[in-house]
Design an enzyme around this catalytic site. Structure first.
Site, PDB file in Angstrom:
ATOM      1  N   ASP A 468       0.872  -1.159   0.000  1.00 36.19           N
ATOM      2  CA  ASP A 468       0.000   0.000   0.000  1.00 36.19           C
ATOM      3  C   ASP A 468       0.923   1.227   0.000  1.00 36.19           C
ATOM      4  OD1 ASP A 468      -2.330   1.542   0.473  1.00 36.19           O
ATOM      5  OD2 ASP A 468      -1.786   1.670   2.581  1.00 36.19           O
ATOM      6  N   ASP A 666      -1.447  -1.238   6.219  1.00 35.11           N
ATOM      7  CA  ASP A 666      -1.590  -0.787   7.601  1.00 35.11           C
ATOM      8  C   ASP A 666      -2.988  -0.310   7.934  1.00 35.11           C
ATOM      9  OD1 ASP A 666      -1.664   1.568   6.153  1.00 35.11           O
ATOM     10  OD2 ASP A 666      -0.629   2.713   7.712  1.00 35.11           O
TER      11      ASP A 666
END
Length: 778
Positions: A468, A666
């Site tokens: 990400d 996350d």
């Protein structure tokens, strides 16, 4: 302080009316007498049921006097539980032996307490060795010029051997026989089945040979009588104890990493009372909301918020990064990290099992108990191993009895006992779990938390990593970088943008509001605020309609964003996120925000490439910004504008291509993809749901940890394969040697005592190899 004391006094006075009081520590009712332990605190006398409760109270009087013990009761950690190192599914509330393999159970969370079994087995080892030495001198002294047996005669020698051997076989070796018998009752034959059969056969044969020599055919009885194996049974027992003691000691060392983690938290915390006085209280009595002083150089006791003071804190335990982090009022600190040169007053937020450190210890303990897929191979072999070995021992016995030289029965028993003893499957069973245990501890020291053994094994096979952007490659804290005015001043554009974003909780909104305040601009009030999903926000400021969002939102409002498109593209090419501001009927300006790339990211990407991995970035950001970041970092493939469901679909697409995929993220939006990937890797700085969905958590929150995790995984899998290879080869060679395959050619026969020594060393060498993982460079 006085308020608490008043409350307690009232409680105790009421109790004293009935001539009995309540022990403030354990809650028992106590009738005070001349010998009753008591203590005065805050102008009040407390009475206790025992000296132990009195001493506990004295260590932390405010805690017990103010009635906190009762409130704390629900947070006390459960008692110690025990598990089997080879069969982690076995969990018991008290120590004992594993019903499957017979190994001693060990605490799930290692403690500093000495192992009861290690103490017991060490004592049995010394006594067994004490009997083995005179037995060897008696039976083999003739080889070194001490023919004691010839001097005192065969019969007397046999009786002395019987007297020396019997306590060892019946008392010292009793744990072996108990576990062997349990294995038969549980229908799970294991190493103890083989040991008890081997030792029992050697002892019983010798017993009959000593007291009933007449039952043997004449060719077995030389002029001196029938040969015995008392010394073999005792030496086997002693050597197995040597192996067990070495193994238990080595197994204790596999928990060293967890003990080191537990030792990071101090045993006491300096509590600051409401009246300003301070004292050291036991850590287990600290509650959320307590104020604690952390002096320079001390460990921070619990997860907390700084209230007073300023200092730098060494957080390498969490992040793996050696650079201390500055902390001041309002910042969070983590239990187990080390305070620098400043003094802090902190307010406890998470205590006991809720602290980050406790969760790390819990995660490492669970990883020790999980099973790697490669373990299935050892399990399949072990399931048929013991019956096969018993069959080999019987076959060796029959072959020696029919074809062996005289006395054939003695040779047959020696060969059968040697086969039973040498072929213990202990090394095979330990090969995988002992490596996983050591690796989980080593990982925790380097900020890599392994949730289970399967994740570690899969991590070694990964060839593709999806990352990400926000919070993984970047800091995750955007900053305002540019304000471009198309109509009016830059300050007015920023004032309107900050005003409209003040009602939003988006990270980009926070960056704009913070940027305005840094320039001394006060955001105005907004009315009729509305967030338009996927496009932006709008509202009314000073009677004028204001909107801030992407080009699609401008088009929806009937404005043409193309006149600012070139400027916007230049900003995007630098990796910035651009928003358009509309005021009234006109396009007023552009606001650019960037999320800085973490300092460690570029090197981590290079290391991943060097390890042969393909790196793919999947982000919700627009194509141009994403490509600018990917270009700076040398990322192989970019997927921009993806939604949470698209990330999980990307994992499926890569699986269809035959890739082994790790996903690092996350946020809550990453959880579906983390669960779909072969290995989910959560950034420990991120959302709880991401950590829950992941097999590996990187406490430092950056990709350098991913490189460490892969190195650890590859080293662990290599170590497991070495252990399994050694155990298989050892048993494949040991059984035929013990059965006497070399005798017809070389006249060599393995004695049961050498078989016992070899068996013990096989387990110890497997553990020794696993312990090398403690020093693996990450």
């Amino acid at each position: 302080m006085s308020e608490h004391a008043h409350h307690s006094h009232h409680h105790h006075a009421a109790a004293q009316g009935g001539d009995s009081v309540t022990d403030p520590v354990c809650g028992m009712t106590v009738t005070p007498g001349p010998d009753t332990p008591s203590e005065t605190f805050g102008g009040e006398t407390f009475h206790f049921c025992s000296d132990k409760c009195h001493d506990t109270f004295k260590a932390d009087p405010w805690f017990y006097a103010s009635g906190n013990a009762a409130r704390q009761g629900g947070t006390v950690a459960p008692g110690t539980q025990w598990t089997c190192p080879m069969h982690p599914e076995i969990v018991r509330d008290e120590p004992g032996a594993c019903p499957i393999c017979g190994m001693a159970l060990e605490p799930i969370v290692p403690s500093d307490e000495p192992s009861d079994e290690l103490t017991d087995f060490t004592r049995r080892l010394w006594i067994s060795a004490g009997a083995a030495v005179p037995l060897i001198v008696l039976t083999m002294g003739g080889m070194v010029g001490l023919p004691i047996r010839d001097w005192i005669g065969h019969q007397l020698s046999s009786y002395i051997e019987f007297v020396l051997a019997t306590p060892i076989v019946l008392w010292a070796a009793r744990p072996f026989f108990q576990r062997g018998w349990q294995s038969i009752l549980n229908r799970s034959p294991n190493m103890w089945t083989l040991i008890s059969l081997g030792v029992g056969a050697a002892y019983l044969y010798s017993l009959v040979a000593t007291f009933l020599p007449g039952v043997f055919p004449a060719e077995y009885r030389s002029g001196e009588g029938v040969g015995t194996y008392f010394e073999a049974s005792v030496v086997i027992v002693a050597l197995i104890f040597v192996g067990q003691v070495l193994e238990l000691r080595a197994r204790e060392r596999t928990g060293d990493a967890i003990r080191a983690l537990l030792d990071l938290a101090p045993k006491t915390a300096r509590r600051v009372l409401p009246d300003g006085s301070e004292y050291d209280a036991p850590l287990e009595n600290v509650m959320a909301g307590d104020r604690l002083r952390v002096r320079p150089g001390d460990s921070i006791p619990v997860d907390a918020k700084v209230i007073e003071g300023r200092s730098s804190v060494d957080e390498s335990m969490i992040t793996g990064e050696p650079v201390p982090v500055e902390k001041e009022a309002g910042d969070s600190v983590t239990g187990g990290t080390i305070n620098g040169t400043g003094a802090l007053v902190i307010e406890a937020e998470k205590v006991g099992a809720d602290t980050v450190l406790s969760q790390i210890v819990s995660m490492v303990s669970n990883a020790r108990r999980s099973r790697a897929p490669i373990q299935g191979l050892a399990d399949k072999v072990s399931a048929v191993f013991v019956p096969t070995v018993v069959g080999c021992a019987l076959l060796a016995f029959v072959v020696w009895l029919i074809f062996g030289p005289q006395p054939a029965l003695a040779f047959a028993i020696a060969a059968a006992v040697s086969v039973l003893i040498i072929a213990c499957p202990c090394a095979l069973g330990l090969a995988t779990p002992i490596s996983i245990t050591t690796a989980a501890g080593r990982g925790a020291q380097a900020g890599v938390l392994i949730k289970d053994a399967e994740a570690l094994e899969r991590m070694a096979r990964i060839d593709t990593v999806i990352v990400d952007k926000t919070g993984t490659l970047t800091e995750g804290a955007p900053k305002l970088t540019d304000v471009v005015a198309l109509d009016g001043s830059e300050d007015e554009v920023l004032r309107l943008a900050a005003g409209i974003e003040r009602g939003s909780e988006h990270p980009l909104a926070e960056a704009i509001v913070a940027g305005a305040k840094d320039r001394g601009i006060d955001p105005p009030r907004t009315e009729d605020f509305e967030a338009v999903t996927g496009k932006g926000v709008q509202g009314t400021i000073d009677g004028t309609r204001v909107a801030l969002g992407n080009a699609a939102m401008m088009r929806d409002l009937g404005l043409d964003p193309s006149k600012a498109e070139e400027t916007a593209d230049d900003l995007r090419a630098e990796g910035k996120t651009v928003m358009y501001l509309a005021s009234g009927e006109a396009l007023a300006g552009l606001i650019a925000v960037a999320d800085p790339i973490k300092e460690t990211t570029a090197q981590a990407i290079r290391d991943l490439h060097a390890a042969g991995l393909t790196v793919i970035m999947a982000t919700g950001d627009n194509e141009r910004t994403a490509r600018a970041v990917a270009g700076k970092l040398g990322i192989d493939e970019v997927r921009a504008g993806v939604l949470p469901a698209d990330k999980a679909a990307l994992v499926d697409e890569l699986h269809k291509r035959g890739a082994y995929v790790a996903m690092a993220g996350d946020g809550v939006n990453d959880a579906p993809a983390l669960a779909a990937a072969d290995v989910g890797i959560a950034m420990g700085t991120g959302a709880d749901v991401a950590v829950e969905s992941a097999g590996i958590t990187l406490l430092g929150g950056d990709l350098a940890g991913l490189v460490r995790a892969r190195k650890l995984a590859r080293a662990t899998l290599r170590n497991i394969k070495q252990n399994l290879f050694f155990a298989f080869v050892y048993n494949s060679l040991g059984v035929p040697l013990a059965a006497g395959i070399l005798y017809p050619v070389f006249g060599l026969l393995l004695s049961p005592m050498i078989a016992a020594a070899a068996m013990s060393m096989s387990s110890v060498s497997v553990i020794g190899n696993a312990l090398r993982l403690r020093g693996v460079k990450l």
